[in-house]
Design an enzyme around this catalytic site. Sequence first.
Site, short mmCIF file in Angstrom:
data_model
loop_
_atom_site.label_atom_id
_atom_site.label_comp_id
_atom_site.label_asym_id
_atom_site.label_seq_id
_atom_site.Cartn_x
_atom_site.Cartn_y
_atom_site.Cartn_z
N LYS A 156 0.86 -1.18 0.00
CA LYS A 156 0.00 0.00 0.00
C LYS A 156 0.90 1.23 0.00
CE LYS A 156 -3.90 2.28 0.99
NZ LYS A 156 -4.50 2.57 -0.30
N TYR A 157 0.56 2.24 -0.79
CA TYR A 157 1.34 3.46 -0.79
C TYR A 157 0.87 4.34 0.37
CZ TYR A 157 3.32 7.91 -2.18
OH TYR A 157 4.02 9.09 -2.20
N ARG A 171 23.75 -3.24 8.87
CA ARG A 171 25.10 -2.66 8.81
C ARG A 171 25.08 -1.29 9.48
NH1 ARG A 171 23.60 1.36 5.38
NH2 ARG A 171 22.11 0.78 3.78
P1 ADP Z 1 15.23 0.82 -0.65
O1 ADP Z 1 15.63 -0.41 0.11
O2 ADP Z 1 15.33 0.63 -2.13
O3 ADP Z 1 15.91 2.06 -0.16
P2 ADP Z 1 12.85 1.30 0.95
O4 ADP Z 1 11.85 0.23 1.14
O5 ADP Z 1 13.79 1.55 2.09
O6 ADP Z 1 13.67 1.00 -0.38
O7 ADP Z 1 12.13 2.65 0.56
C1 ADP Z 1 12.86 3.82 0.21
C2 ADP Z 1 11.96 5.03 0.30
O8 ADP Z 1 10.83 4.90 -0.60
C3 ADP Z 1 11.32 5.24 1.66
O9 ADP Z 1 12.15 5.98 2.52
C4 ADP Z 1 10.05 6.01 1.30
O10 ADP Z 1 10.36 7.36 1.07
C5 ADP Z 1 9.63 5.40 -0.04
N1 ADP Z 1 8.66 4.28 0.16
C6 ADP Z 1 8.95 2.97 0.23
N2 ADP Z 1 7.83 2.24 0.42
C7 ADP Z 1 6.80 3.11 0.48
C8 ADP Z 1 5.37 2.98 0.67
N3 ADP Z 1 4.80 1.80 0.83
N4 ADP Z 1 4.62 4.12 0.67
C9 ADP Z 1 5.20 5.32 0.49
N5 ADP Z 1 6.53 5.51 0.30
C10 ADP Z 1 7.32 4.42 0.29
#
Ligand code: ADP
Length: 502
Positions: free
Chosen positions: A201-202, A292
Amino acid sequence: MIKKVLVANRGEIAVRVMRSCREMGLTTVAVYSDVDRTAMHVRYADEAFAIGPSPSAESYLRMDKIIDVAKKSGADAIHPGYGFLSENAAFAELCEQEGIAFIGPSPFAIKTMGDKITARKTMIKAGVPVVPGTTEPIKDTKTAIEVINEIGLPVMIKASAGGGGKGMRLVKTEKEIINAISAARSEAKAAFGDDAVYIEKYISSPHHIEFQVLGDKHGNVVHLFERECSIQRRHQKVVEETPSPILNHEVRMKMGADAVAAAKAVNYYGAGTIEFIVDDDLNYYFLEMNTRLQVEHPITERVVGVDLVKQQINIANGMELSFRQEDLKQHGHAIEVRIYAEDPDNNFMPSPGIIKHISEPLGLGVRHDGYVYEGYEIPIYYDPMISKLIVWSESRDEAIARLKRALYAYKITGVKTSIPYLHRILEVPDFVKGRYNTHFIEENKEYLQPKQNCVDQCMEVAAITAFIDYINKLEQLQPARPDKHLGNNWKDLGRKRSVLRY
Ligand code: ADP
């Protein structure tokens, strides 16, 4: 007990790790690629070994060469820093097999948390809230559409092996679904060799808030509070601060307890970070765990008063944590900004080249973790981050004022840097108020344009004006009594310079 540490990294983090090693009386071993022969980490280490050509695939990612150097040099431990081999379970395993201590978590923890789908399942089992979505890879578009209809648009398509924002796509309308899935899949395949993707979900207006954890090999796990990392450009963090301006005590304690539960679910030892996504109502969901040391670890070190690298080494030595949860407190406020060799006014184009001049900010509450020096050429092969500027003060407002003062004093010539852009961020009203989410940069584009907020241009104009002033003053100084005039002149010039805030 560990006596000699090979640091399998480069740049600021290699130097930072070696600093703690030196304080602990440990000998340090650097490894370097061809282009890094004259790099700071090579100069700083007690011993240094070449490991191959400049591209990281042929040097810093070559496990065999690094293990070979560890054996040759007699290093009994390897610190992987961040990036490169730091989250590579096979490397951690290889170190174990070769009898070399890996300064990091177990291969099992790296593997479990490195795969986002497995991590989601593990968190659900541990009772830690995860973003609503799938717990299996998407098999076909038909099932994907069914799932999306169930959880409702908008959604994120994310790579299970994801990292660095790769393999992630936002889907707002039904007609975008098919393209988004195939784009996320092919990006994931190219970046990680694994095309498994899932749906989440976003979360609109999200905040990225992460918790630092430390676990020892005796089952003790504590958290060291949060870091607010919502100021991101293309999913990459730009400014980090702690405490988060939006959390209250109650939510902070709940999130901290969940971060500990998340780490315990994989018998975690070492330093790690639990990333949460938080909505405006402070509902929070587990996003992922980084197994890490993080780039932004210094703000935690400053506010909590713990050297995380020293802790990592003590844990690798099998020592028990010397503090309990109730011993840890947040004191004051810390902010970190990342300085990149890039041109913020030309689409953030990397700006490799030779550093002609660098003068680093100093003074109360300022920490500078860098690795470049005058005459050093920033290579094209690696991440263009050149340093991190960290400030601390009693309050958030004072920390911002201190950061502005430090940024004004920070001068690098020869390459373009993100410093002017960081000045602009600090002036944005939403940042000053601490009211921002991950859309900050997108929503404040106008403020972040060079013309809208011309701190850097004004600085240049002010510098030229001061220089003309200075010449005029010198011309007026054709004195009958030179000593007296020179004395006055010295004071005046000092004042002019301070107006410029050098
Ligand atoms: P990565 O491992 O590629 O860095 P993350 O899962 O940590 O990916 O997500 C990176 C960024 O993307 C988050 O800090 C947030 O800003 C955005 N993001 C990720 N998932 C969602 C979500 N479900 N809804 C809104 N933003 C998201």
